[in-house]
Design a protein around this motif. Structure first.
Motif, PDB file in Angstrom:
ATOM      1  N   LYS A 425       1.686 -37.184   4.855  1.00 14.86           N
ATOM      2  CA  LYS A 425       0.152 -36.507   4.734  1.00 14.86           C
ATOM      3  C   LYS A 425      -0.392 -36.545   6.395  1.00 14.86           C
ATOM      4  O   LYS A 425      -1.060 -35.632   6.653  1.00 14.86           O
ATOM      5  CB  LYS A 425      -0.531 -37.369   4.148  1.00 14.86           C
ATOM      6  CG  LYS A 425      -0.601 -37.093   2.466  1.00 14.86           C
ATOM      7  CD  LYS A 425      -1.356 -38.061   1.775  1.00 14.86           C
ATOM      8  CE  LYS A 425      -1.377 -37.731   0.205  1.00 14.86           C
ATOM      9  NZ  LYS A 425      -2.349 -38.626  -0.697  1.00 14.86           N
ATOM     10  N   ASP A 468       8.519 -30.675  -0.377  1.00 15.53           N
ATOM     11  CA  ASP A 468       7.142 -29.780  -0.929  1.00 15.53           C
ATOM     12  C   ASP A 468       5.822 -30.316  -0.706  1.00 15.53           C
ATOM     13  O   ASP A 468       5.673 -31.543  -1.027  1.00 15.53           O
ATOM     14  CB  ASP A 468       7.300 -29.922  -2.228  1.00 15.53           C
ATOM     15  CG  ASP A 468       6.428 -29.112  -3.339  1.00 15.53           C
ATOM     16  OD1 ASP A 468       5.437 -28.504  -2.619  1.00 15.53           O
ATOM     17  OD2 ASP A 468       6.530 -28.703  -4.664  1.00 15.53           O
ATOM     18  N   ARG A 470       2.912 -29.307  -0.617  1.00 18.69           N
ATOM     19  CA  ARG A 470       1.835 -29.263  -1.832  1.00 18.69           C
ATOM     20  C   ARG A 470       1.718 -30.222  -2.504  1.00 18.69           C
ATOM     21  O   ARG A 470       0.724 -30.786  -3.128  1.00 18.69           O
ATOM     22  CB  ARG A 470       2.002 -27.911  -2.300  1.00 18.69           C
ATOM     23  CG  ARG A 470       1.765 -26.544  -1.482  1.00 18.69           C
ATOM     24  CD  ARG A 470       2.120 -25.511  -2.310  1.00 18.69           C
ATOM     25  NE  ARG A 470       3.468 -25.359  -2.615  1.00 18.69           N
ATOM     26  CZ  ARG A 470       4.004 -24.481  -3.503  1.00 18.69           C
ATOM     27  NH1 ARG A 470       3.266 -23.182  -3.674  1.00 18.69           N
ATOM     28  NH2 ARG A 470       5.424 -24.632  -3.860  1.00 18.69           N
ATOM     29  N   ARG A 471       2.828 -30.981  -3.034  1.00 21.74           N
ATOM     30  CA  ARG A 471       2.885 -31.866  -4.001  1.00 21.74           C
ATOM     31  C   ARG A 471       2.393 -33.260  -3.245  1.00 21.74           C
ATOM     32  O   ARG A 471       1.840 -34.051  -3.867  1.00 21.74           O
ATOM     33  CB  ARG A 471       4.362 -32.027  -4.650  1.00 21.74           C
ATOM     34  CG  ARG A 471       4.427 -33.041  -5.468  1.00 21.74           C
ATOM     35  CD  ARG A 471       6.087 -33.007  -6.411  1.00 21.74           C
ATOM     36  NE  ARG A 471       5.961 -34.173  -7.343  1.00 21.74           N
ATOM     37  CZ  ARG A 471       5.591 -34.396  -8.375  1.00 21.74           C
ATOM     38  NH1 ARG A 471       5.059 -33.011  -9.037  1.00 21.74           N
ATOM     39  NH2 ARG A 471       5.781 -35.309  -9.079  1.00 21.74           N
ATOM     40  N   MET A 473       0.460 -33.567  -0.640  1.00 25.16           N
ATOM     41  CA  MET A 473      -1.087 -33.778  -0.504  1.00 25.16           C
ATOM     42  C   MET A 473      -1.722 -33.919  -1.928  1.00 25.16           C
ATOM     43  O   MET A 473      -2.841 -34.455  -1.781  1.00 25.16           O
ATOM     44  CB  MET A 473      -1.563 -32.428  -0.034  1.00 25.16           C
ATOM     45  CG  MET A 473      -0.846 -31.772   1.102  1.00 25.16           C
ATOM     46  SD  MET A 473      -1.025 -33.601   2.511  1.00 25.16           S
ATOM     47  CE  MET A 473      -2.631 -33.286   2.804  1.00 25.16           C
ATOM     48  N   LYS A 474      -1.250 -33.721  -3.129  1.00 26.03           N
ATOM     49  CA  LYS A 474      -1.915 -33.987  -4.284  1.00 26.03           C
ATOM     50  C   LYS A 474      -1.397 -35.433  -4.747  1.00 26.03           C
ATOM     51  O   LYS A 474      -2.313 -35.976  -5.761  1.00 26.03           O
ATOM     52  CB  LYS A 474      -1.316 -33.055  -5.229  1.00 26.03           C
ATOM     53  CG  LYS A 474      -1.847 -31.489  -4.980  1.00 26.03           C
ATOM     54  CD  LYS A 474      -1.347 -30.464  -6.053  1.00 26.03           C
ATOM     55  CE  LYS A 474      -1.906 -29.234  -5.935  1.00 26.03           C
ATOM     56  NZ  LYS A 474      -1.169 -28.388  -6.915  1.00 26.03           N
ATOM     57  N   MET A 475      -0.498 -36.040  -4.459  1.00 26.97           N
ATOM     58  CA  MET A 475      -0.231 -37.399  -4.918  1.00 26.97           C
ATOM     59  C   MET A 475      -0.879 -38.395  -4.409  1.00 26.97           C
ATOM     60  O   MET A 475      -1.743 -38.742  -3.299  1.00 26.97           O
ATOM     61  CB  MET A 475       1.247 -37.796  -4.121  1.00 26.97           C
ATOM     62  CG  MET A 475       2.257 -36.866  -4.797  1.00 26.97           C
ATOM     63  SD  MET A 475       4.074 -37.497  -4.294  1.00 26.97           S
ATOM     64  CE  MET A 475       3.957 -38.934  -5.798  1.00 26.97           C
ATOM     65  N   LYS A 476      -1.524 -39.384  -5.398  1.00 30.23           N
ATOM     66  CA  LYS A 476      -2.289 -40.521  -5.171  1.00 30.23           C
ATOM     67  C   LYS A 476      -1.484 -41.828  -5.652  1.00 30.23           C
ATOM     68  O   LYS A 476      -1.293 -41.793  -6.774  1.00 30.23           O
ATOM     69  CB  LYS A 476      -3.780 -40.372  -5.814  1.00 30.23           C
ATOM     70  CG  LYS A 476      -4.495 -39.249  -5.487  1.00 30.23           C
ATOM     71  CD  LYS A 476      -5.866 -39.150  -6.154  1.00 30.23           C
ATOM     72  CE  LYS A 476      -6.748 -38.134  -5.636  1.00 30.23           C
ATOM     73  NZ  LYS A 476      -7.998 -37.943  -6.387  1.00 30.23           N
TER      74      LYS A 476
END
Length: 499
Positions: A425, A468, A470-471, A473-476
């Motif tokens: 990130k 990936d 995009r994936r 940046m969405k992971m928490k």
């Protein structure tokens, strides 16, 4: 009251012997009449009679409902039975494995906790004629299956004892196994490092040590190691239930509770002995060098060769909560890194990890443990992170010993995932290689690739493997645990160890 008394004589933790009521000095008595003598003999004989329910009615491998800690009855299997320590003649207690529960929840119970009306005795198979090798092998498999049925190692849903943040390595775990009867480390007559046994395929093999002690690999097929010998330990203000078998010294055989000095880790039999020892003990921190301190958390480096007794006793404690051990080694070739919490009384043991002084495969952790009383505080991830900070100072790529246990894999994968996601990130360049990630984190390449694959972040696009983003940046992810401040580490890599 001591958990280790026999008759009227109690063995104190400092080795002294005290006599109880049964061992009191005799007083002169007048000669009893024959009638009073007969009455006493009959009374004594009645007291020596075994209970009406003979223990043979509850055979090993029987299935019976047992009352658990929640007050409910759960189906369980009788793994072992033994005379109840301090009980009446003929009174037995039973080692129970609850079906569908993790083995760490196995425990010794009394007959009153069992629903004998629903007891199911094991089926008795007719004896087969000898001479067939296949039949012998079949018996071994059946007996192993009866001892622990299929699925016995699966976690019970909502099990509060599950602690992925306190991982345990499931590889060789070399420094904390000992011959069952002789002590925490196998030593030859000259005190040098001595290898006892190895089970690369996980099979339960036995070899004879130089001291004549049968050393076991501690594999899951070893029936003796399925039965916990210690129920609880007392360390400071905490009393912790043991999870697994640990090969304590012979003098602690039969003790259900063992007391430890929380500073020097001296083992004692009774609470009174612990109090007497505490008044004499002047140690208030682990017997090593403090290499990290921030707030009330410290890390200490201890050389196993210089503080053998402390490190061996630490291994005794660790084995009560670690199950995957396959080798016996002395503690001399290992460094121990002890985590403590400090207050006005001193530095209290929280957890530790150990590493070889010279690892041929660049392992940076041999065994790692957070004590149950301190779990769920992020200390497990702190210990993992600290091991990698030491690897950075050594400029060596590191990894824990493989294979990892179930809890060890959960803990390490959680740490690796958090570390890689944070790195990706914050990456500003258009691309990053696996080698660059390795150099920044000191993780092994296979650990990096394996973690990215589990997170499903590697994609195959136009003949190339890409991450990936995009994936990403969405992971928490969950908690990062207690963070290590690298600027607080005061440590110099040790010189190479010469065996």
């Amino acid at each position: 009251m001591s958990d280790c008394k026999a008759g009227g004589v109690g063995v104190e933790g400092d080795g002294s012997v005290s006599e109880g009521a049964d061992g009191a000095s005799a007083l002169p008595l007048s000669s009893p009449t024959s009638s009073s003598l007969n009455l006493k003999l009959e009374s004594r004989a009645a007291a020596d009679e075994p209970p009406d329910d003979q223990h043979d009615n509850i055979p090993v491998n029987a299935t019976v409902p047992c009352r658990w800690r929640d007050g409910e009855f759960h189906m369980a299997q009788v793994v072992e039975k033994r005379p109840r320590f301090g009980g009446r003649p003929g009174e037995f207690e039973f080692y129970i494995h609850f079906e569908g529960f993790n083995r760490r929840l196995d425990e010794w119970v009394r007959k009153e906790q069992l629903d004998l009306e629903r007891l199911k005795k094991p089926k008795v198979t007719p004896a087969k004629k000898s001479g067939s090798k296949k039949s012998g092998k079949g018996k071994k498999k059946d007996s192993a299956k009866n001892t622990y049925p299929e699925g016995s190692d699966t976690e019970r849903p909502n099990d509060s004892n599950d602690e992925p943040a306190s991982p345990t390595t499931g590889g060789r775990g070399k420094e904390n196994i000992a011959p069952q009867a002789k002590g925490a480390a196998a030593l030859s007559s000259d005190g040098k490092r001595k290898r006892e046994s190895e089970a690369g395929d996980g099979s339960a093999k036995k070899k004879k040590s130089r001291s004549g002690t049968a050393a076991s690999t501690g594999g899951h097929d070893d029936h003796a190691h399925h039965v916990k010998n210690i129920s609880t330990i007392v360390l400071g203000k905490h009393e912790m239930n043991a999870w697994y078998y640990s090969p304590f010294p012979e003098e602690f055989e039969g003790c259900s509770r063992v007391f430890f000095c929380e500073f020097c880790l001296k083992m004692l039999h009774t609470h009174d002995a612990l109090i007497r020892h505490s008044k004499r003990c002047v140690i208030r921190h682990p017997l090593g060098i403090e290499i990290y301190r921030k707030d009330n958390v410290s890390m200490w480096e201890i050389d196993g060769e210089k503080n053998r007794t402390y490190c061996r006793n630490l291994c005794y404690i660790a084995k009560l909560f670690l199950d995957h051990k396959t080798l016996y080694y002395d503690v001399d070739p290992f460094l121990f890194y002890i985590m403590t919490e400090s207050d006005e009384q001193g530095h209290h043991l929280v957890g530790y990890f150990s590493k070889e002084k010279q690892s041929e495969e660049n392992y940076n952790v041999a065994c790692i443990l957070t004590l149950p009383a301190f779990q769920r505080k992020g200390y497990g991830k702190f210990l993992i992170s600290f091991s990698y900070e030491l690897s950075k100072l050594e400029n060596k790529v590191g990894s824990p010993e493989k294979p990892l246990s179930d809890l060890g894999l959960l803990g390490y994968r959680s740490f690796w995932s958090q570390l890689l996601i944070d790195l990706l990130k914050n990456e500003t360049s258009g691309s990053i290689s696996i080698e660059a990630i390795r150099d920044r984190t000191m993780m092994k390449t296979e650990d990096i690739i394996g973690t990215l694959q589990v997170l499903e972040l590697i994609q195959y696009y136009e003949g190339l493997h890409i991450i990936d983003m995009r994936r990403v940046m969405k992971m928490k992810l969950g908690s990062r645990g207690l963070l290590v401040d690298p600027s607080r580490i005061q440590w110099t890599p040790p010189l190479p160890y010469n065996s």
